[in-house]
Design an enzyme around this catalytic site. Structure first.
Site, PDB file in Angstrom:
ATOM      1  N   SER A 152      27.996 -16.224  25.889  1.00 19.50           N
ATOM      2  CA  SER A 152      29.031 -17.125  25.578  1.00 19.50           C
ATOM      3  C   SER A 152      29.288 -18.378  26.329  1.00 19.50           C
ATOM      4  CB  SER A 152      30.026 -16.467  25.582  1.00 19.50           C
ATOM      5  OG  SER A 152      31.538 -17.661  25.887  1.00 19.50           O
ATOM      6  N   TYR A 165      37.706 -12.467  30.074  1.00 20.99           N
ATOM      7  CA  TYR A 165      35.993 -13.121  28.966  1.00 20.99           C
ATOM      8  C   TYR A 165      35.104 -13.873  29.902  1.00 20.99           C
ATOM      9  CZ  TYR A 165      33.676 -14.470  25.177  1.00 20.99           C
ATOM     10  OH  TYR A 165      33.196 -14.529  24.367  1.00 20.99           O
TER      11      TYR A 165
END
Ligand code: BGC
Length: 268
Positions: A152, A165
């Site tokens: 990501s 995350y």
């Protein structure tokens, strides 16, 4: 893309979103694809249907590619072992692992429930490692292989309320670079692609025009990415066209990692 035809590929978390698009793209490239899922057998079967249609559309004869679904929780060592055994015995080997399975939660960092934090680290980071080490153990017995991780933009950029995350994806960055270095002489390449805001079910804002517009206003290119755009980069990194690339992350983010607030010149 070169070098994907007739390769055996395992895509984790391939019942939806980017994983589904990757499985489909590999089938269109003539690869044999194992579709891992955790929950959602029906969705996994739908991925297989989509793969078959894509390979047909690419001019590949019906029935000439192997495919399979394989259930398993990537954060559980037993599940991962069983999954690799099933895929390797059904396909007769494994050439490419796509570590795609992941989850995402959001919340004030001092408040997010620890159980959810642990689960996210377990799936996004530990799960990727469990699969990577199984794949590497296999690759070492058969002359090499390739791993591509779905990371990501948050492996690099911080985002408030995304602490777990962000930690899991920056951990993935460390894993990619470490394993790439460790196995560089074993004909094993390990890279990541890093999506920005992407139109997938993990991002429910995609169906809320106001939130979507707000998110897209921060993206230099002014729009979200599509699962297919992510899949193209995963396929490239796994292909022979990327034969000399290892330990890298390719950002696929419409410029999100380019300090977007500098886009319009500041005065002073
Ligand atoms: C997340 C999205 C987010 C994007 C940009 C991605 O990794 O899955 O929810 O919009 O990063 O912040």
């Amino acid at each position: 893309m070169r070098g994907l035809k007739d390769k055996n590929v395992l895509v984790t978390g391939a019942s939806s979103g980017i994983g589904k698009a990757i499985a489909t793209r590999f089938a269109a490239e003539g690869a044999h694809v194992a579709v891992n899922y955790y929950k959602g057998e029906e969705e996994a079967n739908d991925t297989i249907k989509q793969m078959r249609a894509a390979s047909l559309a690419a001019g590949i004869a019906a029935g000439s590619l192997k495919d399979m679904t394989v259930q398993g929780d990537v954060s559980k060592e037993e599940d991962v072992s069983t999954m690799f055994e099933q895929v390797i015995s059904t396909f007769g080997g494994l050439d490419i692992l796509i570590n795609n399975a992941g989850m995402q939660i959001q919340g004030a960092s001092h408040e997010i429930p620890l159980a959810q934090f642990d689960k996210m680290i377990d799936i996004n980071m530990r799960g990727a490692f469990l699969c990577a080490r199984k794949a590497i153990a296999h690759f070492l017995t058969c002359g090499g292989g390739i791993i591509v991780n779905d990371s990501s933009v948050h492996e690099l950029i911080p985002r408030p309320e995304y602490v777990g995350y962000t930690m899991s994806k920056s951990g993935l960055r460390g894993m990619t670079r470490t394993l790439a270095l460790e196995y560089a002489r074993d004909n094993i390449r390990i890279n990541s692609f890093a999506p920005g805001a992407t139109l997938t079910p993990i991002n429910p804002w995609k169906d809320d025009p106001q939130r979507k517009a707000d998110i897209e206003s921060h993206i230099p290119m002014g729009r979200s990415g599509t699962p297919e755009e992510m899949a193209a980069v995963a396929a490239f990194l796994a292909s022979d066209d990327a034969a000399y690339i290892t330990g890298q992350t390719l950002f696929v983010d419409g410029g999100l990692t380019l300090f977007p607030s500098f886009r319009t010149p500041w005065t002073g």
